[in-house]
Motif scaffolding. Structure first.
Motif, short mmCIF file in Angstrom:
data_model
loop_
_atom_site.label_atom_id
_atom_site.label_comp_id
_atom_site.label_asym_id
_atom_site.label_seq_id
_atom_site.Cartn_x
_atom_site.Cartn_y
_atom_site.Cartn_z
N GLU A 159 21.79 39.60 -55.82
CA GLU A 159 21.49 38.25 -55.82
C GLU A 159 22.66 37.67 -55.29
OE1 GLU A 159 20.07 36.71 -59.38
OE2 GLU A 159 17.68 37.28 -58.91
N PRO B 56 21.63 38.53 -51.07
CA PRO B 56 20.23 38.13 -51.59
C PRO B 56 19.30 38.23 -50.69
CG PRO B 56 21.82 36.05 -51.27
CD PRO B 56 22.81 37.48 -51.15
N PRO C 237 20.20 32.55 -53.32
CA PRO C 237 21.79 33.06 -53.68
C PRO C 237 22.32 32.75 -54.82
CG PRO C 237 21.39 32.09 -51.38
CD PRO C 237 20.12 31.79 -52.27
#
Length: 393
Positions: free
Chosen positions: A126, A130, A137
């Motif tokens: 992430e 991401p 994000p």
């Protein structure tokens, strides 16, 4: 009671609180006085576990090419880690603090199913990449040591030297190679699964048995038919709802009245694999049976469907009981709409017989302890069948 037994009891209590379903001793690996659940001896030479020293960058490559199965709906859902916990993990990597070991299982296509460490790996993805998992994000928040300089920073906003440091961070993965027998693979993960909230049996099945069966269980567990009949009380966090669906399907694909498998967990694993191979027409047929059973259970038992009843006139509603769920729902699925209509009209008779059954010590044992025992499986299915048969006649 030993310390280990007390710990298992605490885990069972915690699991029941999280799921809204009455907990069986087997849910976390076996009875309280014996957490190991291998039923038959196995050849230790068949255990094939290797250690892979990899990097964040190489793991991202595997994620990007779908050679790591992160199972986005697995392990207490994505919200189990809050932003601060995720940020502190990234901060640890920036400070060169090593992460705990990851555990994964390799399938026949050499895809790694992450079982221990999925939240850590998901957090890294992430933050760094991401888009690889279609996630929002991650931005750093409430850092302990680097807050003044990097609070609210994204990966792209870090200095190049820190980006490189993250990408080159070494990760240790213990990988159970393909070819290791299922019962061994599941036992290994049960043994190493000691941090935080241990995985439930269904979470392990979900992790290690990919395929269409996952989607079927999720879809049916999310259905209004299941949710309304169970009073919206079965939570999905630990996949208790999916295990209930699996148990229904397992006993529709096999005959519960002749059930003789000494390893109930292996039986459910085999059933989950069978789901992966079912044709759509058969799945649709089973769904019609399941929906009919759910509707029938509510019409007959109302808000007390699939729950133990303490006594006549009792008003306290107990949690859903999985053994009752499978034995009642499967027996109803075997009936026609007309027969269920008869049971609905005669529901007072059914209720009286059910209350009498709940006073039977043997039946209580069959739905409470060691519920995977073949004799107890056959006994509870026969007992429920007798109630319905006699009421319809």
């Amino acid at each position: 009671m030993s310390d280990s037994a007390e710990e298992v009891v605490e885990e069972l209590d915690s699991l029941g609180h999280l799921t809204g379903v009455e907990v069986e001793e087997e849910d976390l690996g076996g009875p309280v006085d014996g957490p190991d659940f291998i039923q038959t001896p196995f050849d230790p030479e068949l255990i094939d576990v290797v250690t892979r020293n990899t990097t964040v960058d190489l793991m991202l490559s595997r994620v990007r090419t779908r050679r790591v199965d992160l199972q986005p709906d697995f392990q207490r859902r994505a919200g189990i880690w809050r932003n601060q916990a995720k940020s502190r993990l990234i901060e640890s990597l920036l400070l060169r603090i090593p992460l705990p070991t990851f555990y994964a299982a390799e399938d026949d296509d050499e895809v790694w199913a992450m079982v221990d460490g999925i939240q850590r790996l998901t957090t890294i993805v992430e933050f760094v990449e991401p888009d690889a998992i279609d996630a929002e994000p991650l931005r750093l928040r409430n850092l302990e040591y680097l807050g003044e300089e990097y609070d609210n920073a994204s990966f792209a906003e870090l200095p190049p030297r820190l980006q490189t440091r993250l990408r080159e961070t070494e990760l240790i993965v213990h990988l159970i190679r393909r070819g290791t027998p299922d019962e061994v693979k599941f036992n290994i993960f049960a043994r190493i699964n000691t941090g935080g909230l241990p995985l439930s049996r269904q979470e392990l099945r979900h992790a290690l048995i990919p395929g269409e069966g996952r989607s079927i269980l999720k879809e049916w567990a999310d259905s209004e038919a299941f949710k309304s009949t169970t009073g919206y009380s079965v939570r999905s966090d630990r996949m208790a709802d999916r295990e209930m669906i699996l148990r229904f399907l397992a006993f529709r694909l096999a005959d519960p009245f002749t059930y003789a498998d000494d390893d109930f967990d292996a039986f459910l694993r085999s059933s989950m694999r069978s789901l992966n191979k079912l044709r759509k027409a058969r799945v649709d047929e089973l769904w019609e049976e399941f929906e009919r059973a759910m509707n029938g259970a509510y019409e007959i038992f109302g808000n007390y469907a699939f729950r133990k009843v303490e006594r006549r006139g009792g008003t306290r509603r107990l949690p859903i009981n999985k053994a009752l769920f499978e034995s009642v729902s499967v027996n109803l699925a075997m009936l026609t709409e007309e027969e269920i209509s008869v049971l609905t009209r005669r529901r007072r008779r059914v209720e009286r017989k059910f209350l009498d059954l709940m006073s039977d010590v043997d039946f209580q044992a069959a739905i409470s302890q060691g519920t995977g025992d073949p004799a107890k499986v056959r006994f509870r299915f026969e007992a429920i069948k007798e109630i319905f048969t006699s009421a319809v006649a």
